[in-house]
Scaffold this active site. Structure first.
Site, PDB file in Angstrom:
ATOM      1  N   ARG A   1       9.519 -13.862 -49.888  1.00 30.82           N
ATOM      2  CA  ARG A   1      10.809 -14.487 -49.633  1.00 30.82           C
ATOM      3  C   ARG A   1      11.003 -15.564 -50.697  1.00 30.82           C
ATOM      4  O   ARG A   1      10.034 -16.050 -51.294  1.00 30.82           O
ATOM      5  CB  ARG A   1      10.848 -15.120 -48.234  1.00 30.82           C
ATOM      6  CG  ARG A   1      10.648 -14.124 -47.092  1.00 30.82           C
ATOM      7  CD  ARG A   1      10.683 -14.848 -45.749  1.00 30.82           C
ATOM      8  NE  ARG A   1      10.533 -13.924 -44.625  1.00 30.82           N
ATOM      9  CZ  ARG A   1       9.392 -13.638 -44.012  1.00 30.82           C
ATOM     10  NH1 ARG A   1       8.276 -14.208 -44.451  1.00 30.82           N
ATOM     11  NH2 ARG A   1       9.349 -12.809 -42.993  1.00 30.82           N
TER      12      ARG A   1
ATOM     13  N   LYS B   1       7.585 -17.943 -42.698  1.00 35.04           N
ATOM     14  CA  LYS B   1       8.435 -17.802 -41.523  1.00 35.04           C
ATOM     15  C   LYS B   1       7.582 -17.556 -40.278  1.00 35.04           C
ATOM     16  O   LYS B   1       6.686 -16.713 -40.294  1.00 35.04           O
ATOM     17  CB  LYS B   1       9.404 -16.631 -41.725  1.00 35.04           C
ATOM     18  CG  LYS B   1      10.504 -16.547 -40.686  1.00 35.04           C
ATOM     19  CD  LYS B   1      11.497 -15.472 -41.055  1.00 35.04           C
ATOM     20  CE  LYS B   1      12.625 -15.407 -40.044  1.00 35.04           C
ATOM     21  NZ  LYS B   1      13.635 -14.369 -40.403  1.00 35.04           N
TER      22      LYS B   1
ATOM     23  N   HIS C   1      16.527 -11.280 -52.212  1.00 28.30           N
ATOM     24  CA  HIS C   1      15.921 -10.559 -51.092  1.00 28.30           C
ATOM     25  C   HIS C   1      15.905  -9.055 -51.332  1.00 28.30           C
ATOM     26  O   HIS C   1      15.105  -8.338 -50.720  1.00 28.30           O
ATOM     27  CB  HIS C   1      16.664 -10.879 -49.793  1.00 28.30           C
ATOM     28  CG  HIS C   1      15.765 -10.941 -48.595  1.00 28.30           C
ATOM     29  ND1 HIS C   1      14.804 -11.924 -48.421  1.00 28.30           N
ATOM     30  CD2 HIS C   1      15.649 -10.127 -47.510  1.00 28.30           C
ATOM     31  CE1 HIS C   1      14.167 -11.724 -47.286  1.00 28.30           C
ATOM     32  NE2 HIS C   1      14.646 -10.637 -46.716  1.00 28.30           N
TER      33      HIS C   1
ATOM     34  N   ARG D   1      12.500  -8.032 -52.451  1.00 27.03           N
ATOM     35  CA  ARG D   1      11.547  -7.904 -51.342  1.00 27.03           C
ATOM     36  C   ARG D   1      11.763  -6.586 -50.595  1.00 27.03           C
ATOM     37  O   ARG D   1      10.800  -5.879 -50.276  1.00 27.03           O
ATOM     38  CB  ARG D   1      11.716  -9.100 -50.402  1.00 27.03           C
ATOM     39  CG  ARG D   1      10.883  -9.054 -49.129  1.00 27.03           C
ATOM     40  CD  ARG D   1      11.061 -10.378 -48.379  1.00 27.03           C
ATOM     41  NE  ARG D   1      10.777 -10.273 -46.961  1.00 27.03           N
ATOM     42  CZ  ARG D   1       9.584 -10.483 -46.411  1.00 27.03           C
ATOM     43  NH1 ARG D   1       8.551 -10.761 -47.187  1.00 27.03           N
ATOM     44  NH2 ARG D   1       9.421 -10.403 -45.105  1.00 27.03           N
TER      45      ARG D   1
ATOM     46  N   HIS E   1       5.947  -9.632 -40.952  1.00 26.07           N
ATOM     47  CA  HIS E   1       6.839  -9.359 -39.823  1.00 26.07           C
ATOM     48  C   HIS E   1       6.082  -9.494 -38.506  1.00 26.07           C
ATOM     49  O   HIS E   1       4.961  -9.018 -38.375  1.00 26.07           O
ATOM     50  CB  HIS E   1       7.401  -7.938 -39.920  1.00 26.07           C
ATOM     51  CG  HIS E   1       8.430  -7.781 -40.997  1.00 26.07           C
ATOM     52  ND1 HIS E   1       8.819  -6.551 -41.490  1.00 26.07           N
ATOM     53  CD2 HIS E   1       9.166  -8.703 -41.681  1.00 26.07           C
ATOM     54  CE1 HIS E   1       9.735  -6.720 -42.432  1.00 26.07           C
ATOM     55  NE2 HIS E   1       9.954  -8.009 -42.561  1.00 26.07           N
TER      56      HIS E   1
ATOM     57  N   TYR F   1      12.753   0.201 -42.915  1.00 30.10           N
ATOM     58  CA  TYR F   1      12.581   0.729 -44.269  1.00 30.10           C
ATOM     59  C   TYR F   1      12.415   2.246 -44.277  1.00 30.10           C
ATOM     60  O   TYR F   1      12.611   2.877 -45.316  1.00 30.10           O
ATOM     61  CB  TYR F   1      11.392   0.043 -44.960  1.00 30.10           C
ATOM     62  CG  TYR F   1      11.638  -1.426 -45.191  1.00 30.10           C
ATOM     63  CD1 TYR F   1      12.578  -1.857 -46.121  1.00 30.10           C
ATOM     64  CD2 TYR F   1      10.961  -2.384 -44.448  1.00 30.10           C
ATOM     65  CE1 TYR F   1      12.828  -3.206 -46.323  1.00 30.10           C
ATOM     66  CE2 TYR F   1      11.208  -3.736 -44.634  1.00 30.10           C
ATOM     67  CZ  TYR F   1      12.141  -4.134 -45.568  1.00 30.10           C
ATOM     68  OH  TYR F   1      12.399  -5.475 -45.748  1.00 30.10           O
TER      69      TYR F   1
END
Length: 345
Positions: free
Chosen positions: A202, A227, A292, A295, A318, A327
């Site tokens: 990120r 995050k 982004h 990524r 995640h 994805y």
């Protein structure tokens, strides 16, 4: 005249956006206002936010948050800070609650009820055509505020919450990635963009990397407190390591891996966004690429090369596998094996 106007923020500066169907006469008229600018990306004209311009376009005065509202907002922010929420989350939640309390500045906070949240959703969010994600942020912030500061529970089922939009991530081909990463002539710019793609970072994760987070012997990058306040490690490409060694000799950063003009001060987000913008201008890519996207492309290319989805989830940081599974919808690996019946005609 047939137009609509509303207050916006453009590059952190208050402006007035003017919306109307394409009309040569209206365009020429708007141009007569000092500081009028056309936004090619947003597709509207915007002007300086002045008292005269507000009056001309009949924009009502901005409501002011009451003293009680200010105290309640400050209590909420202090609670979020005490719970160690990230700065971005605190700002997002505080801004959301502020807009809600400002909307009800004519009522005391103790008088606000579940029905007021529904009315706010219909009369403010929906009428202004704000996004579903913004609507959910508002409801989440209000719900948390009522629970923690007011010690009350909102009946969320009665509040209209939109279905989350199923938006596919934007992905670039490997050829497009190569064009972007080879375009910068500045070594620091090249290294920053390459790190984002090669490690699936990120934007904030890249800028918070310290020299000590690069473990060349183990071939990993340590990403600290990203995050969700989680640490994770990602593999360090040999090509990237060689690039970073050359970069280090040339720039000699002191603390942060990527520093601005002043030693010991990390590179700014605004400058990093500017790097990408300048880079794209050197390529023939006309897509509205963001950092982004690099990524997203990293994750998709890993999936297409056969990497297990569970590993990709760990590499991206995640919490849920459902986030990573998106994805699979943009990977072309399986699609390439499907033959269109059109080819048999």
């Amino acid at each position: 005249m047939n137009w609509k106007a509303k207050l916006i923020t453009h590059k952190g500066i208050p402006r007035i956006a003017v919306f109307f169907d394409k009309d040569v006469r209206l365009i020429e008229y708007v141009k007569t206002f000092k500081g009028a600018t056309w936004s090619a990306s947003k597709k509207y004209w915007h002007l300086p936010d002045t008292i005269a311009n507000r009056a001309h376009f009949k924009i009502p005065p901005t409501p002011i948050l009451s003293e009680e509202g200010i105290r309640q907002l400050e209590k909420f922010k202090q609670w979020l800070q005490a719970k160690r929420y990230s700065e971005n989350t605190i700002k997002t939640y505080a801004d959301a609650l502020k807009s809600f309390l400002t909307f009800y500045t004519h009522k005391t906070v103790s008088e606000i009820t579940n029905d007021d949240v529904i009315w706010f959703t219909n009369e403010h969010i929906l009428k202004n055509k704000f996004s579903t994600s913004y609507q959910n942020q508002i409801v989440n912030a209000i719900k948390l505020y009522f629970k923690t500061i007011r010690n009350e529970v909102l009946i969320i089922d009665k509040i209209h919450r939109p279905k989350r939009e199923k938006v596919l991530p934007n992905v670039l081909s490997k050829e497009e990635i190569k064009f972007i990463l080879e375009a910068p002539s500045n070594l620091k710019h090249k290294a920053m963009l390459s790190m984002i793609y090669s490690c699936g970072l990120r934007r904030s994760e890249l800028l918070h990397l310290k020299l000590t987070d690069i473990d060349s012997k183990r071939g990993i990058v340590l990403i600290r407190q990203s995050k969700g306040k989680k640490d994770r490690i990602v593999p360090l490409s040999i090509k990237i390591l060689e690039m970073l060694r050359v970069y280090y000799v040339q720039y000699k950063p002191m603390v942060w891996l990527f520093e601005g003009q002043n030693k010991g001060v990390k590179y700014s987000e605004k400058s990093l966004q500017s790097v990408l913008k300048q880079t794209l201008q050197k390529t023939k890519i006309s897509k509205p690429v963001t950092l982004h996207w690099l990524r997203h492309s990293y994750a998709t290319h890993l999936l297409e090369s056969g990497t297990d989805l569970r590993y990709i989830q760990e590499l991206l940081g995640h919490n849920s596998s459902r986030t990573t599974e998106i994805y699979t919808h943009v990977s072309t690996k399986s699609l390439e094996q499907i033959k269109s019946p059109f080819d048999d005609l």
